[in-house]
Every structure is written in C-alpha cells, then in structure tokens.
Write a protein that holds these residues in place. Structure first.
Motif, PDB file in Angstrom:
ATOM      1  N   GLY A 134     -18.830  -7.479  13.231  1.00  0.00           N
ATOM      2  CA  GLY A 134     -19.957  -7.569  12.334  1.00  0.00           C
ATOM      3  C   GLY A 134     -21.133  -8.285  12.972  1.00  0.00           C
ATOM      4  N   ILE A 135     -22.356  -7.870  12.621  1.00  0.00           N
ATOM      5  CA  ILE A 135     -23.545  -8.453  13.252  1.00  0.00           C
ATOM      6  C   ILE A 135     -23.823  -9.878  12.766  1.00  0.00           C
ATOM      7  CG2 ILE A 135     -24.613  -6.205  13.640  1.00  0.00           C
ATOM      8  CD1 ILE A 135     -26.380  -6.747  11.189  1.00  0.00           C
ATOM      9  N   TRP A 136     -23.229 -10.273  11.634  1.00  0.00           N
ATOM     10  CA  TRP A 136     -23.427 -11.640  11.143  1.00  0.00           C
ATOM     11  C   TRP A 136     -22.175 -12.466  11.463  1.00  0.00           C
ATOM     12  CZ3 TRP A 136     -25.170 -13.118   5.479  1.00  0.00           C
ATOM     13  CH2 TRP A 136     -25.475 -14.479   5.440  1.00  0.00           C
ATOM     14  N   GLY A 137     -22.209 -13.159  12.578  1.00  0.00           N
ATOM     15  CA  GLY A 137     -21.132 -14.069  12.943  1.00  0.00           C
ATOM     16  C   GLY A 137     -20.125 -13.507  13.917  1.00  0.00           C
ATOM     17  N   GLY A 138     -20.211 -12.208  14.224  1.00  0.00           N
ATOM     18  CA  GLY A 138     -19.288 -11.638  15.206  1.00  0.00           C
ATOM     19  C   GLY A 138     -17.863 -11.571  14.689  1.00  0.00           C
ATOM     20  N   GLU A 139     -16.918 -11.635  15.607  1.00  0.00           N
ATOM     21  CA  GLU A 139     -15.505 -11.492  15.257  1.00  0.00           C
ATOM     22  C   GLU A 139     -15.016 -12.607  14.337  1.00  0.00           C
ATOM     23  OE1 GLU A 139     -11.162 -10.912  17.499  1.00  0.00           O
ATOM     24  OE2 GLU A 139     -12.974 -11.380  18.664  1.00  0.00           O
ATOM     25  N   ALA A 140     -15.489 -13.829  14.563  1.00  0.00           N
ATOM     26  CA  ALA A 140     -15.043 -14.978  13.778  1.00  0.00           C
ATOM     27  C   ALA A 140     -15.754 -15.088  12.435  1.00  0.00           C
ATOM     28  CB  ALA A 140     -15.245 -16.269  14.575  1.00  0.00           C
ATOM     29  N   GLY A 141     -16.843 -14.331  12.236  1.00  0.00           N
ATOM     30  CA  GLY A 141     -17.607 -14.432  11.006  1.00  0.00           C
ATOM     31  C   GLY A 141     -18.587 -15.591  11.055  1.00  0.00           C
ATOM     32  N   PRO A 142     -19.460 -15.725  10.074  1.00  0.00           N
ATOM     33  CA  PRO A 142     -20.460 -16.790  10.060  1.00  0.00           C
ATOM     34  C   PRO A 142     -19.803 -18.166   9.989  1.00  0.00           C
ATOM     35  CG  PRO A 142     -20.965 -15.116   8.423  1.00  0.00           C
ATOM     36  CD  PRO A 142     -19.574 -14.852   8.910  1.00  0.00           C
ATOM     37  N   PRO A 143     -20.403 -19.179  10.618  1.00  0.00           N
ATOM     38  CA  PRO A 143     -19.867 -20.539  10.497  1.00  0.00           C
ATOM     39  C   PRO A 143     -19.995 -21.033   9.054  1.00  0.00           C
ATOM     40  CG  PRO A 143     -21.998 -20.555  11.615  1.00  0.00           C
ATOM     41  CD  PRO A 143     -21.592 -19.124  11.484  1.00  0.00           C
ATOM     42  N   ALA A 144     -19.219 -22.059   8.725  1.00  0.00           N
ATOM     43  CA  ALA A 144     -19.154 -22.552   7.344  1.00  0.00           C
ATOM     44  C   ALA A 144     -20.516 -22.990   6.821  1.00  0.00           C
ATOM     45  CB  ALA A 144     -18.159 -23.708   7.258  1.00  0.00           C
ATOM     46  N   TRP A 145     -21.342 -23.595   7.677  1.00  0.00           N
ATOM     47  CA  TRP A 145     -22.630 -24.099   7.191  1.00  0.00           C
ATOM     48  C   TRP A 145     -23.562 -22.955   6.780  1.00  0.00           C
ATOM     49  CZ3 TRP A 145     -27.229 -22.815   9.551  1.00  0.00           C
ATOM     50  CH2 TRP A 145     -27.167 -22.328  10.868  1.00  0.00           C
ATOM     51  N   GLN A 146     -23.453 -21.818   7.456  1.00  0.00           N
ATOM     52  CA  GLN A 146     -24.277 -20.672   7.077  1.00  0.00           C
ATOM     53  C   GLN A 146     -23.818 -20.093   5.738  1.00  0.00           C
ATOM     54  OE1 GLN A 146     -24.654 -17.698  10.132  1.00  0.00           O
ATOM     55  NE2 GLN A 146     -25.398 -19.146  11.672  1.00  0.00           N
ATOM     56  N   ILE A 147     -22.500 -20.027   5.536  1.00  0.00           N
ATOM     57  CA  ILE A 147     -21.966 -19.564   4.260  1.00  0.00           C
ATOM     58  C   ILE A 147     -22.441 -20.483   3.138  1.00  0.00           C
ATOM     59  CG2 ILE A 147     -19.865 -19.232   2.906  1.00  0.00           C
ATOM     60  CD1 ILE A 147     -20.182 -17.070   4.923  1.00  0.00           C
ATOM     61  N   PHE A 148     -22.347 -21.790   3.380  1.00  0.00           N
ATOM     62  CA  PHE A 148     -22.723 -22.756   2.340  1.00  0.00           C
ATOM     63  C   PHE A 148     -24.208 -22.667   2.010  1.00  0.00           C
ATOM     64  CE2 PHE A 148     -24.143 -27.004   1.001  1.00  0.00           C
ATOM     65  CZ  PHE A 148     -23.343 -27.166  -0.117  1.00  0.00           C
ATOM     66  N   LEU A 149     -25.061 -22.576   3.018  1.00  0.00           N
ATOM     67  CA  LEU A 149     -26.502 -22.491   2.779  1.00  0.00           C
ATOM     68  C   LEU A 149     -26.867 -21.192   2.062  1.00  0.00           C
ATOM     69  CD1 LEU A 149     -28.112 -23.973   6.025  1.00  0.00           C
ATOM     70  CD2 LEU A 149     -27.846 -25.045   3.786  1.00  0.00           C
ATOM     71  N   THR A 150     -26.179 -20.111   2.398  1.00  0.00           N
ATOM     72  CA  THR A 150     -26.414 -18.848   1.682  1.00  0.00           C
ATOM     73  C   THR A 150     -26.018 -18.988   0.225  1.00  0.00           C
ATOM     74  OG1 THR A 150     -25.947 -17.616   3.719  1.00  0.00           O
ATOM     75  CG2 THR A 150     -25.938 -16.373   1.658  1.00  0.00           C
ATOM     76  N   PHE A 151     -24.895 -19.639  -0.005  1.00  0.00           N
ATOM     77  CA  PHE A 151     -24.440 -19.902  -1.380  1.00  0.00           C
ATOM     78  C   PHE A 151     -25.464 -20.730  -2.142  1.00  0.00           C
ATOM     79  CE2 PHE A 151     -22.563 -23.638  -3.545  1.00  0.00           C
ATOM     80  CZ  PHE A 151     -22.280 -23.058  -4.770  1.00  0.00           C
ATOM     81  N   VAL A 152     -25.993 -21.770  -1.516  1.00  0.00           N
ATOM     82  CA  VAL A 152     -27.020 -22.602  -2.160  1.00  0.00           C
ATOM     83  C   VAL A 152     -28.251 -21.755  -2.492  1.00  0.00           C
ATOM     84  CG1 VAL A 152     -28.619 -24.538  -1.836  1.00  0.00           C
ATOM     85  CG2 VAL A 152     -26.235 -24.753  -1.109  1.00  0.00           C
ATOM     86  N   GLY A 153     -28.659 -20.890  -1.557  1.00  0.00           N
ATOM     87  CA  GLY A 153     -29.805 -20.029  -1.785  1.00  0.00           C
ATOM     88  C   GLY A 153     -29.593 -19.091  -2.965  1.00  0.00           C
ATOM     89  N   VAL A 154     -28.412 -18.479  -3.036  1.00  0.00           N
ATOM     90  CA  VAL A 154     -28.096 -17.574  -4.150  1.00  0.00           C
ATOM     91  C   VAL A 154     -28.123 -18.335  -5.475  1.00  0.00           C
ATOM     92  CG1 VAL A 154     -26.252 -16.194  -5.197  1.00  0.00           C
ATOM     93  CG2 VAL A 154     -26.751 -15.957  -2.760  1.00  0.00           C
ATOM     94  N   THR A 155     -27.535 -19.527  -5.478  1.00  0.00           N
ATOM     95  CA  THR A 155     -27.491 -20.342  -6.696  1.00  0.00           C
ATOM     96  C   THR A 155     -28.883 -20.722  -7.169  1.00  0.00           C
ATOM     97  OG1 THR A 155     -25.341 -21.244  -6.015  1.00  0.00           O
ATOM     98  CG2 THR A 155     -26.546 -22.455  -7.715  1.00  0.00           C
ATOM     99  N   VAL A 156     -29.724 -21.159  -6.251  1.00  0.00           N
ATOM    100  CA  VAL A 156     -31.089 -21.559  -6.601  1.00  0.00           C
ATOM    101  C   VAL A 156     -31.890 -20.365  -7.119  1.00  0.00           C
ATOM    102  CG1 VAL A 156     -33.278 -22.420  -5.661  1.00  0.00           C
ATOM    103  CG2 VAL A 156     -31.130 -23.546  -5.049  1.00  0.00           C
ATOM    104  N   VAL A 157     -31.762 -19.217  -6.465  1.00  0.00           N
ATOM    105  CA  VAL A 157     -32.491 -18.014  -6.897  1.00  0.00           C
ATOM    106  C   VAL A 157     -32.103 -17.637  -8.323  1.00  0.00           C
ATOM    107  CG1 VAL A 157     -32.673 -15.523  -6.556  1.00  0.00           C
ATOM    108  CG2 VAL A 157     -32.936 -17.062  -4.615  1.00  0.00           C
ATOM    109  N   CYS A 158     -30.809 -17.661  -8.630  1.00  0.00           N
ATOM    110  CA  CYS A 158     -30.356 -17.314  -9.979  1.00  0.00           C
ATOM    111  C   CYS A 158     -30.897 -18.296 -11.017  1.00  0.00           C
ATOM    112  CB  CYS A 158     -28.833 -17.286 -10.027  1.00  0.00           C
ATOM    113  SG  CYS A 158     -28.098 -15.893  -9.136  1.00  0.00           S
TER     114      CYS A 158
END
Length: 509
Positions: A134-158
């Motif tokens: 996958g283009i976001w994070g490669g084989e290991a996937g995105p690091p935890a901090w990127q997942i968390f910041l994306t989650f914060v962004g989704v929460t704030v937008v809602c």
C-alpha cells in the motif's frame, strides 16, 4: 416531563428515521467490522449472523419504542428507567443506566471515528507501489502516530460539522439515505457483473462455515456477531433527539422500527454480493489492517481506480455517521448532566444560545474520545475495545428500562401510543436475553491464542468508567443526586438543577 424546552424541534418522523439510519450507517458499519465474521466462520456468519441480530434488534427497538412513546425526552433510557423503576431502586437503577448510556454513546462514537480512520487507510492502500504494498505506510502500514493524528482529524471534522451545521443536519441525513442506496446498488451491480476472480456458488455464499478464530465452532460464530452487534448498537441513540423532534411520542418509536427494517434490507444488499466474489478467506483474515472490504472490492473489479470509485460512497457515509453519532452523544451527555449526575454538570448542562445546541457537552465528549484514542499506541487492536465497550454499554442501557418495565408488570406502558400488547412480553424477553449474551461475548478477544499486544481492552475501559461512576456517586451522588426533576413521582429538583434553571415555574415542556 419537568424540563425547560431549550432545543429547537425541527425533525419529522422521516428525519428521525433517516438520522437513525445514518447512526447505524449501513453499509459503512458493516464494512469496517467485516473482519470479525470472516474470522468467526466466513459467509455463513456474515449473512445469517446479520439476519439473526437484525431480528433481535427489531425486538429491542420495538421494546424501546413502546417505552419512548410514554416518556419521550433527551434523557432517553436513563429518564425512562427512573420513571418505570420501583421507588426503592429508582435512583440507583437510573444512575447506573445513565452512565451506561453516556459511556455507550461516547465510546461507540469513538469506535466510529477510529473505524473511519482505519477504513480510510485501507481505501487509500488499494493503490500499491511496484512491490504490491500500500502507498500509505508500505508493507508495515502507517506508523501509530499517523493513525492517531488521522483519527483526531476525523473526530474534529465531525464535531465542526455537527456544531456549525446543526440547523441543517436533518437535510444531511435525508441526503445520506439516498446516497447510501445509490452506493449499495453501484457496488452490487458492479462486483457481480465484473467479478474478475469469478463467482462462488450460492451454497458457498450462504452456507460456507470455516472458523479460523481458534474458538470452538459454536462460540466462534457467536464472537463473529460483533459485526452485526456493532452496526445495530445505535438503535436507541436516536431517543436522545426527542427534544428536537415534532410529536416525539409517535414519531420516534415509528422511526426506530422503520430504520431496523431498512437497515436489514440494506445490509443484505451490501453483504450478499460480497460473499459471491469473496477472495481467499485466509488472506482476508490475515490482513494487518483488519479491513477486508477494500480488498474484496478491488479483487472483484480488478483495478484500484474502480475500487476507490465504489468505496467513495462508503467513505462519505463514514463521515456522515460520525456527525450523527457526535450529535447524539452530545445530547445524551447534556441530558444526563442537567440532573447533576456527571462531574462538572453545571457546565455540561448549558445550551449555547446562538448555536442552539449543548456545545460544552459536545466538546467534553470529543476530549474523552481523543484521550481514549491514545490506547492505540499501546495496542493495535484498540478498535476492539472501543467497539466492544460501546456495544456492551448501550445494550445494558437499553435493557434497563425494559427490565424495570417488566418488573412492574408493564402497566405503565399500556397508555402509550405504541403499545405492543401481549406481544410486548415476548419482545422484551428476547431483548433482555440478547443483553445477557452481549456482556461476556463482546469482552472476548476475536481469536485465540492472542499475544499480549493484541489483548481486548474492552473490560479494562468498561471497569474504568465503572470506577469513575461509583466514585462520583459515593462522593457526591449518594447525598445529592435525586434523578430527573419530576413532580409526578413526588420529587423536586436538586440544588444543582435549580442552579442550572432546569425547572423554572410555568416553563415546563
């Protein structure tokens, strides 16, 4: 009901039904948790688990609708439990139910926002590099901090959409149902017509059972029900919108039942085609991100571009679901706070006069969600905890008014406009039986044996909230909490209620 009318009544029966539909967000709610029934046994668990739970939740919705037709307030099941319970257990039963209701609303909203985050990552990763990663994070996937910041962004937008668009949310819900079925039809037609990897037989799509969870076959099927349980757990959340609905005693019960029927049909239209084009089951269960839906759709259409086109309706619906859950969670928190049952109640029970919504309660809910989201840094399966606690807490809160109503011989619901008659006993018993099953079921890990880093934190989070609620009751509630300010049961507003101007003379709704 003893409360000052502070919110604007802008919703009709269909508006409530549409919001209830968006709270469940079929097919999005089914897409994000499809991992559980696939690991629990495959197509048989997916299809028959959905039908089974939908029938059970129809009993729950009917039971709650019957009670809501008598007591339609934003306090929802909390207020109803207080009114229906015998006098000797009225306060404590309402207090426990209220905390379950608030915790359930907040944590299921958290599960939706976190599920949206993981789903978005999986959708982006239908595009791969030259190595197939996958283009976001490669084989290991995105690091935890990127997942968390994306989650914060989704929460704030809602939260921003729910706050700034409050007057127009019922229009957004109306749009969502047409958008949803357009997306379902597009997925159904495309995956079955293209089917790049071929199609399974009807026997496979409806009856294949291959448990890989490590649990015994029967219990593996039951654990797989988290998929359907999570998607239908929002059934009673819409009761918190009663004080923004025209004629809630008739509209809200009808909307709750109508929504379950719509959800059941919509869920089957989404799930059945996917089972016909299901790729290798072991590969899907082994996905590190736990999101098989994007992979299934990409496998069926044969291209990343085609897959993202079909996933786009689900991605939009994910945000709309987050907005609806954010709205409902803020209302139930506000309603419970105005009776002084939560620390900081005087602040949480305020309604923003310009925005015409409980802004403080909404911000409180958002902060709690973001704080709990940090669990992801300790466990990559944190979503299990959020969804598990949400389902358990909401299920228990729904059970409370049903149980006390039965304890009193169901005599108080006989005058309601949605009275179920003798069928009410049967539906109530089914609803309570489901509640008894949900408590142990959704505390279980999805598979065994399980490494320490993947442990299900649902019991830990649930116990944490129990400790907070118990401590607040011992320190403050035991002497001060009196429940809703309802003269009809011989009680008067507490000092905290009077300070919040909740029950002023001649201003009762």
């Amino acid at each position: 009901m003893g409360y000052k009318s502070e919110l604007v009544r802008t919703r009709s029966t269909w508006h409530v039904a549409f919001m209830s539909f968006v709270l469940a967000s079929i097919p999005y709610g089914l897409a994000t948790t499809l991992y559980y029934p696939l690991q629990g046994g495959g197509p048989a668990v997916v299809i028959w688990g959905w039908i089974l739970v939908s029938l059970i939740i129809l009993c729950v919705a009917s039971s709650l609708g019957e009670i809501t037709s008598v007591y339609p307030t934003a306090g929802g099941v909390y207020y109803q439990t207080f009114m229906l319970a015998p006098a000797r257990i009225r306060r404590v039963s309402a207090y426990i139910c209220g905390w379950c209701y608030v915790v359930g609303n907040i944590t299921i909203t958290l599960a939706v926002q976190f599920g949206t985050t993981l789903f978005f990552v999986a959708c982006v990763n239908v595009f791969t590099d030259e190595d197939g990663n996958g283009i976001w994070g490669g084989e290991a996937g995105p690091p935890a901090w990127q997942i968390f910041l994306t989650f914060v962004g989704v929460t704030v937008v809602c939260n921003i959409i729910s706050t700034c668009g409050n007057k127009y949310l019922h229009h957004l819900d109306t749009f969502a149902i047409f958008w949803t079925f357009a997306g379902i039809i597009a997925i159904l037609v495309t995956v079955l017509a293209v089917a790049k990897q071929g199609r399974h037989s009807a026997k496979y799509a409806f009856t294949d059972f291959e448990p890989t969870s490590g649990w015994p076959a029967g219990w593996s099927f039951m654990v797989g029900l988290l998929h359907a349980g999570y998607a239908t757990s929002s059934t009673g959340m819409v009761i918190s919108m009663c004080e923004e609905v025209q004629h809630p005693a008739t509209q809200v019960p009808k909307a709750m039942v109508i929504t379950i029927l719509i959800n059941t049909v919509g869920g089957l239209l989404f799930l059945v085609p996917l089972m016909f084009v299901l790729p290798d089951l072991a590969m899907l269960v082994g996905l590190a991100n736990g999101q098989p839906t994007p992979v299934i759709i990409k496998s069926a259409v044969g291209s990343a571009g085609g897959a993202i086109g079909l996933l786009l309706p689900l991605m939009v619906l994910a945000i709309l679901c987050g907005v609806a859950c954010t709205t409902a969670a803020s209302r139930c928190t506000w309603a419970f706070a105005r009776d002084g049952a939560i620390p900081g109640s005087q602040w949480l029970s305020q309604v923003h006069t310009k925005l015409e919504l409980p802004f403080n309660a909404m911000m409180f809910s958002m902060v709690v969600q973001i704080a709990l989201g940090a669990i992801y840094f300790g466990s990559p399966t944190a979503f299990n905890a959020f969804s598990g606690v949400g389902v358990i807490s909401l299920t228990l809160s729904y059970a409370a008014p049903i149980a006390v109503s039965m304890l009193e011989g169901r005599r108080q619901v006989k005058g309601g406009k949605f009275y179920l008659g003798q069928w009410g006993w049967v539906l109530n018993i089914v609803a309570l039986a489901w509640s008894c099953l949900a408590l142990p079921l959704f505390c279980m890990p999805a598979y065994v044996p399980i490494p320490v880093q993947n442990i299900n934190y649902a019991p830990v989070v649930l116990v944490g909230f129990v400790v907070i609620a118990s401590a607040w009751y011992i320190l403050w509630g035991r002497k001060n909490y009196r429940g809703p300010p309802t003269e009809s049961v011989g009680l008067h507003p507490t000092a905290s209620n009077q300070a919040a101007d909740i029950n002023p003379p001649n201003k009762k709704d």
